[in-house]
Design an enzyme around this catalytic site. Sequence first.
Site, PDB file in Angstrom:
ATOM      1  N   LEU A  33      15.848   2.225   4.021  1.00 10.73           N
ATOM      2  CA  LEU A  33      14.753   2.226   3.035  1.00 10.73           C
ATOM      3  C   LEU A  33      14.436   0.828   2.529  1.00 10.73           C
ATOM      4  O   LEU A  33      13.842   0.662   1.465  1.00 10.73           O
ATOM      5  CB  LEU A  33      15.065   3.168   1.858  1.00 10.73           C
ATOM      6  CG  LEU A  33      15.295   4.638   2.254  1.00 10.73           C
ATOM      7  CD1 LEU A  33      15.551   5.481   1.004  1.00 10.73           C
ATOM      8  CD2 LEU A  33      14.111   5.208   3.034  1.00 10.73           C
ATOM      9  N   ASP A  51      22.173   1.214   6.991  1.00 10.28           N
ATOM     10  CA  ASP A  51      21.691   0.134   7.850  1.00 10.28           C
ATOM     11  C   ASP A  51      22.115   0.462   9.278  1.00 10.28           C
ATOM     12  O   ASP A  51      23.261   0.862   9.501  1.00 10.28           O
ATOM     13  CB  ASP A  51      22.345  -1.169   7.363  1.00 10.28           C
ATOM     14  CG  ASP A  51      21.842  -2.406   8.101  1.00 10.28           C
ATOM     15  OD1 ASP A  51      21.313  -2.278   9.223  1.00 10.28           O
ATOM     16  OD2 ASP A  51      21.995  -3.504   7.539  1.00 10.28           O
ATOM     17  N   TYR A 141       9.515 -12.761  16.178  1.00 10.54           N
ATOM     18  CA  TYR A 141       9.523 -11.292  16.242  1.00 10.54           C
ATOM     19  C   TYR A 141       9.490 -10.818  17.695  1.00 10.54           C
ATOM     20  O   TYR A 141      10.324 -10.008  18.127  1.00 10.54           O
ATOM     21  CB  TYR A 141       8.316 -10.749  15.463  1.00 10.54           C
ATOM     22  CG  TYR A 141       8.055  -9.305  15.745  1.00 10.54           C
ATOM     23  CD1 TYR A 141       8.982  -8.333  15.376  1.00 10.54           C
ATOM     24  CD2 TYR A 141       6.899  -8.903  16.411  1.00 10.54           C
ATOM     25  CE1 TYR A 141       8.755  -7.002  15.661  1.00 10.54           C
ATOM     26  CE2 TYR A 141       6.669  -7.574  16.691  1.00 10.54           C
ATOM     27  CZ  TYR A 141       7.600  -6.628  16.319  1.00 10.54           C
ATOM     28  OH  TYR A 141       7.377  -5.309  16.606  1.00 10.54           O
ATOM     29  N   PHE A 169       0.822  -1.898  21.164  1.00 13.71           N
ATOM     30  CA  PHE A 169      -0.149  -2.909  20.781  1.00 13.71           C
ATOM     31  C   PHE A 169      -0.358  -2.708  19.267  1.00 13.71           C
ATOM     32  O   PHE A 169       0.630  -2.631  18.551  1.00 13.71           O
ATOM     33  CB  PHE A 169      -1.362  -2.848  21.706  1.00 13.71           C
ATOM     34  CG  PHE A 169      -1.042  -3.535  23.029  1.00 13.71           C
ATOM     35  CD1 PHE A 169      -0.033  -3.023  23.855  1.00 13.71           C
ATOM     36  CD2 PHE A 169      -1.649  -4.723  23.407  1.00 13.71           C
ATOM     37  CE1 PHE A 169       0.347  -3.681  25.034  1.00 13.71           C
ATOM     38  CE2 PHE A 169      -1.284  -5.386  24.584  1.00 13.71           C
ATOM     39  CZ  PHE A 169      -0.288  -4.864  25.397  1.00 13.71           C
ATOM     40  N   GLY A 281       1.839 -18.144  15.067  1.00 17.89           N
ATOM     41  CA  GLY A 281       2.386 -17.160  16.009  1.00 17.89           C
ATOM     42  C   GLY A 281       1.382 -16.160  16.542  1.00 17.89           C
ATOM     43  O   GLY A 281       1.717 -15.326  17.378  1.00 17.89           O
TER      44      GLY A 281
HETATM   45  N1  UFG Z   1      -5.736 -10.682  10.316  1.00 21.01           N
HETATM   46  C1  UFG Z   1      -6.655 -11.324   9.533  1.00 21.01           C
HETATM   47  N2  UFG Z   1      -6.577 -11.182   8.171  1.00 21.01           N
HETATM   48  C2  UFG Z   1      -5.622 -10.428   7.571  1.00 21.01           C
HETATM   49  C3  UFG Z   1      -4.669  -9.770   8.386  1.00 21.01           C
HETATM   50  C4  UFG Z   1      -4.757  -9.925   9.757  1.00 21.01           C
HETATM   51  O1  UFG Z   1      -7.532 -12.042  10.030  1.00 21.01           O
HETATM   52  O2  UFG Z   1      -5.587 -10.352   6.340  1.00 21.01           O
HETATM   53  C5  UFG Z   1      -5.819 -10.827  11.758  1.00 21.01           C
HETATM   54  C6  UFG Z   1      -4.556 -11.397  12.381  1.00 21.01           C
HETATM   55  O3  UFG Z   1      -4.565 -12.791  12.361  1.00 21.01           O
HETATM   56  C7  UFG Z   1      -4.620 -10.791  13.793  1.00 21.01           C
HETATM   57  C8  UFG Z   1      -5.306  -9.433  13.567  1.00 21.01           C
HETATM   58  O4  UFG Z   1      -5.958  -9.531  12.309  1.00 21.01           O
HETATM   59  O5  UFG Z   1      -5.431 -11.567  14.619  1.00 21.01           O
HETATM   60  C9  UFG Z   1      -4.326  -8.292  13.509  1.00 21.01           C
HETATM   61  O6  UFG Z   1      -3.303  -8.630  12.601  1.00 21.01           O
HETATM   62  P1  UFG Z   1      -2.192  -7.606  12.101  1.00 21.01           P
HETATM   63  O7  UFG Z   1      -1.353  -8.317  11.113  1.00 21.01           O
HETATM   64  O8  UFG Z   1      -2.833  -6.328  11.689  1.00 21.01           O
HETATM   65  O9  UFG Z   1      -1.385  -7.285  13.430  1.00 21.01           O
HETATM   66  P2  UFG Z   1      -0.683  -8.305  14.458  1.00 21.01           P
HETATM   67  O10 UFG Z   1      -1.547  -8.345  15.677  1.00 21.01           O
HETATM   68  O11 UFG Z   1      -0.309  -9.573  13.829  1.00 21.01           O
HETATM   69  O12 UFG Z   1       0.695  -7.588  14.735  1.00 21.01           O
HETATM   70  C10 UFG Z   1       0.801  -6.235  15.067  1.00 21.01           C
HETATM   71  C11 UFG Z   1       2.188  -5.779  14.662  1.00 21.01           C
HETATM   72  C12 UFG Z   1       3.209  -6.506  15.483  1.00 21.01           C
HETATM   73  C13 UFG Z   1       2.890  -6.417  16.945  1.00 21.01           C
HETATM   74  C14 UFG Z   1       1.482  -6.835  17.241  1.00 21.01           C
HETATM   75  C15 UFG Z   1       1.167  -6.596  18.695  1.00 21.01           C
HETATM   76  O13 UFG Z   1       2.429  -6.035  13.294  1.00 21.01           O
HETATM   77  O14 UFG Z   1       4.450  -5.885  15.242  1.00 21.01           O
HETATM   78  O15 UFG Z   1       0.599  -6.067  16.438  1.00 21.01           O
HETATM   79  O16 UFG Z   1      -0.178  -6.815  18.950  1.00 21.01           O
HETATM   80  F1  UFG Z   1       3.688  -7.252  17.645  1.00 21.01           F
END
Ligand code: UFG
Length: 326
Positions: A33, A51, A141, A169, A281
């Site tokens: 949690l 955990d 990650y 994805f 990243g």
């Molecule tokens: N983004 C924005 N503004 C925000 C939040 C996100 O522009 O406030 C953009 C990010 O830069 C990214 C896209 O929206 O380009 C999606 O971002 P998310 O944070 O929703 O998701 P991520 O693609 O970073 O990551 C998610 C999961 C990861 C996984 C990844 C695989 O959190 O665990 O998808 O594609 F690895």
Amino acid sequence: MRLLVTGGAGYVGSVTVEALIEGGHEVMVIDDLRTGHRQAVHPGAAFVQADVADEAAVRAALRHQPCDALLHFAALSLVDASMRDPHGYFQNNVGGTLALLRAVTAEGVHRVVFSSTAALYGTPERTPIPEGATLSPENVYGETKLQIERALQWLARTTGLASVALRYFNAAGASGERGEDHRPESHLIPIVLDVVRGVRPEVLIFGDDYPTPDGTAVRDYIHVLDLADAHRRALEVLEAGQAKAYNLGNGAGSSVAEVISTVQQVTGREVPTRVAPRRAGDSPVLVADASLARSELGWQPRRPELGEIVEDAWRWRQAHPHGYGA
Ligand code: UFG
């Protein structure tokens, strides 16, 4: 089957537990949690707060309620946070998972479904991305998940462990009762919905100079119920001595700008935005070639439209304005 599910109080884990129980499986959830919510755990599942790295607790739980397979969702999962806390991510996602695998195999569980990620691919040479593409994560990650996929391959060869890694994805949407409630929230769709609800003033667009049609980053948003369905199917293809891996996505990309405009259409409200620097990243484009999951798992996403995914996320948020809180 009798299933041990770690991270069953988290977003994808809790929705999958719901689907597994509806499919007639018996489920025991282990979750500390730290990021999950007790209320997200299906009432039909047994629950142990621990955990996954606590080998004694995991072994005791399995002796109390033996299981046929492990579904391992519990992990830290934020790209950005992983770049700021690499030690924590390696310790939890790699160290914790290795301890968990040792504990479950000692108790006779030799079948594992592992939550992996598109972040394994870094900046892919081509898209959509097949499973055979080069694996070169560009964030900690993704590296932690790759290290565990490699460990699963070695464990298949040396101990006969059966595993399936599911490379998600971008999970999005909600079931009727369970949805996305990260604290703090960092994912695009719930953040845009927070702006619609007036909880945040604006959406920061992380980078508008990517090599994409509108300059914003492209992702493959996949409905969490479709992910849940893939887990049920993965249990059917586990084979001793085999470590398999499947991409789970729709094969269609949506840019950050397209997500924002879809939310505007679905909710009928304006969304103020501001362009901010790229996030550390982040890849420019991540879109799945999921043909292997289609052919080998018989998996077919049933809710591939971004509009429907956003509608389900919006419906859940409106029904749960405080998420799993009060
Ligand atoms: N983004 C924005 N503004 C925000 C939040 C996100 O522009 O406030 C953009 C990010 O830069 C990214 C896209 O929206 O380009 C999606 O971002 P998310 O944070 O929703 O998701 P991520 O693609 O970073 O990551 C998610 C999961 C990861 C996984 C990844 C695989 O959190 O665990 O998808 O594609 F690895």
